[in-house]
Enzyme design. Structure first.
Site, short mmCIF file in Angstrom:
data_model
loop_
_atom_site.label_atom_id
_atom_site.label_comp_id
_atom_site.label_asym_id
_atom_site.label_seq_id
_atom_site.Cartn_x
_atom_site.Cartn_y
_atom_site.Cartn_z
N ASP A 70 35.23 -50.13 -0.18
CA ASP A 70 36.28 -50.92 0.46
C ASP A 70 37.59 -50.79 -0.31
O ASP A 70 37.63 -50.20 -1.40
CB ASP A 70 35.85 -52.39 0.56
CG ASP A 70 35.18 -52.91 -0.72
OD1 ASP A 70 35.37 -52.31 -1.79
OD2 ASP A 70 34.46 -53.92 -0.63
N ASP A 139 29.40 -65.57 -0.94
CA ASP A 139 29.17 -65.95 0.46
C ASP A 139 28.26 -64.95 1.18
O ASP A 139 28.13 -64.99 2.39
CB ASP A 139 30.51 -66.09 1.22
CG ASP A 139 31.28 -64.77 1.30
OD1 ASP A 139 30.79 -63.73 0.79
OD2 ASP A 139 32.38 -64.78 1.89
N HIS A 141 28.60 -61.64 1.29
CA HIS A 141 29.17 -60.39 1.80
C HIS A 141 28.70 -59.20 0.97
O HIS A 141 28.47 -59.31 -0.23
CB HIS A 141 30.70 -60.44 1.90
CG HIS A 141 31.46 -60.42 0.61
ND1 HIS A 141 32.31 -61.43 0.21
CD2 HIS A 141 31.55 -59.48 -0.37
CE1 HIS A 141 32.86 -61.11 -0.95
NE2 HIS A 141 32.41 -59.94 -1.32
N GLU A 146 32.42 -59.86 5.57
CA GLU A 146 32.35 -61.31 5.43
C GLU A 146 31.38 -61.91 6.46
O GLU A 146 31.01 -61.23 7.42
CB GLU A 146 33.75 -61.90 5.61
CG GLU A 146 34.77 -61.46 4.56
CD GLU A 146 34.57 -62.13 3.20
OE1 GLU A 146 33.43 -62.50 2.85
OE2 GLU A 146 35.58 -62.26 2.47
C1 GLP Z 1 34.07 -58.04 -4.08
C2 GLP Z 1 33.80 -56.61 -3.56
C3 GLP Z 1 32.36 -56.39 -3.31
C4 GLP Z 1 31.60 -56.98 -4.49
C5 GLP Z 1 31.68 -58.48 -4.47
C6 GLP Z 1 31.07 -59.14 -5.69
O1 GLP Z 1 34.93 -58.77 -3.35
N1 GLP Z 1 34.52 -56.21 -2.40
O2 GLP Z 1 32.10 -55.00 -3.16
O3 GLP Z 1 30.25 -56.63 -4.41
O4 GLP Z 1 32.96 -58.91 -4.20
O5 GLP Z 1 31.88 -59.00 -6.81
P1 GLP Z 1 31.36 -59.20 -8.29
O6 GLP Z 1 30.43 -58.08 -8.55
O7 GLP Z 1 32.57 -59.14 -9.16
O8 GLP Z 1 30.69 -60.53 -8.33
#
Ligand code: GLP
Length: 264
Positions: A70, A139, A141, A146
């Site tokens: 992304d 959440d 995702h 989302e």
């Molecule tokens: C972000 C990314 C995701 C990631 C998630 C968790 O917003 N777009 O790809 O897996 O949130 O992030 P983290 O690993 O820092 O908890």
């Protein structure tokens, strides 16, 4: 779906093993592996381990192609939180992958839908993703899909939830107003097309999302639950992220009794 509950360093090694195995298996076929790479804090220890194997054990990423999950819409080229720059810093610059072989959706494209379609085509042209590293949002995702995302979605523009923007504000000096409102993200069907999905989660704040993802009903309200339909999904969690799993004892026993020949 396989669930492994272990301390963080062991999880990072297991994920790195999956990547290394794909690299070697493709090389044995005279091909180069295609990796799916993720941002966020969850995969950072995996990148550390891959960089170590590159430096100390000669693991080579030459010819490997990598596709990001992304990207934020509208962050300037030089912005440190632009995911393309994050991946360069945390992974690409530390191994011998060519810059031209690291791909991400173009969050600065004038025609965003066209950029999303081109991205899907590029992944398909590369032959699809061999190993996809994933994190999960609080959440539920995955990538930036989302709650409410179509379970059949492909790369497209999404609006970030307030919760995701608040979670990610830590990367923007704690100022949620500086977190972009929109992103381009691989869809859930895009993620599902990868041949092996390796999801990492650590910390208590992920426990609810992991409980739903592994044990809840498949629902767009918890987008990661789509992985229950994946034929080869590995869920790597530490004790805190596993703390709400009803079958934790079974997952532990399964892993302890895993036949020596069987990899994740
Ligand atoms: C972000 C990314 C995701 C990631 C998630 C968790 O917003 N777009 O790809 O897996 O949130 O992030 P983290 O690993 O820092 O908890």
């Amino acid at each position: 779906m396989e669930v492994v509950i272990a301390p963080g360093p062991e999880l990072a090694r297991l994920a790195a093993d999956a990547v290394e195995r794909a690299l070697r298996a493709r090389a044995a076929e005279g091909r180069h592996a295609v990796l799916g790479i993720a941002t966020g804090s969850s995969p950072l220890a995996v990148y550390d381990e891959l960089a170590r194997r590159h430096a100390q054990e000669g693991l080579s990423f030459a010819g490997v192609r990598a596709f990001m999950l992304d990207e934020y819409v509208g962050l300037p080229v030089e912005h440190p939180e632009r995911y393309r720059n994050v991946i360069e810093k945390e992974f690409a610059s530390r191994v011998d992958i060519a810059a031209a072989d690291v791909h991400g959706p173009d969050g600065l494209a004038e025609d965003l839908p066209a950029a999303c379609a081109a991205y899907e085509a590029a992944i398909a042209d590369a032959g699809g993703v061999d190993v996809q590293l994933l994190g999960v949002g609080t959440d539920g995702h995955i990538a930036f899909n989302e709650p409410g995302s179509s379970l059949a979605s492909r790369t497209r523009i999404k609006t970030l939830t307030r919760q995701t923007r608040e979670d990610n504000a830590r990367f923007f000096d704690g100022d949620v107003s500086r977190v972009p409102t929109h992103c381009l993200t691989q869809g859930l069907a895009t993620v599902m097309s990868a041949r092996h999905v390796v999801l990492l989660a650590s910390g208590k704040q992920k426990a609810e999302a992991i409980h739903h993802l592994v044990e809840g009903p498949v629902t767009a309200m918890w987008p990661g639950t789509i992985l229950q339909h994946h034929p080869h999904a590995t869920i790597l969690v530490d004790e805190a992220a596993a703390s709400r799993l009803q079958l934790a004892a079974y997952y532990r026993e399964t892993y302890a009794l895993k036949p020596a020949w069987q990899t994740i």
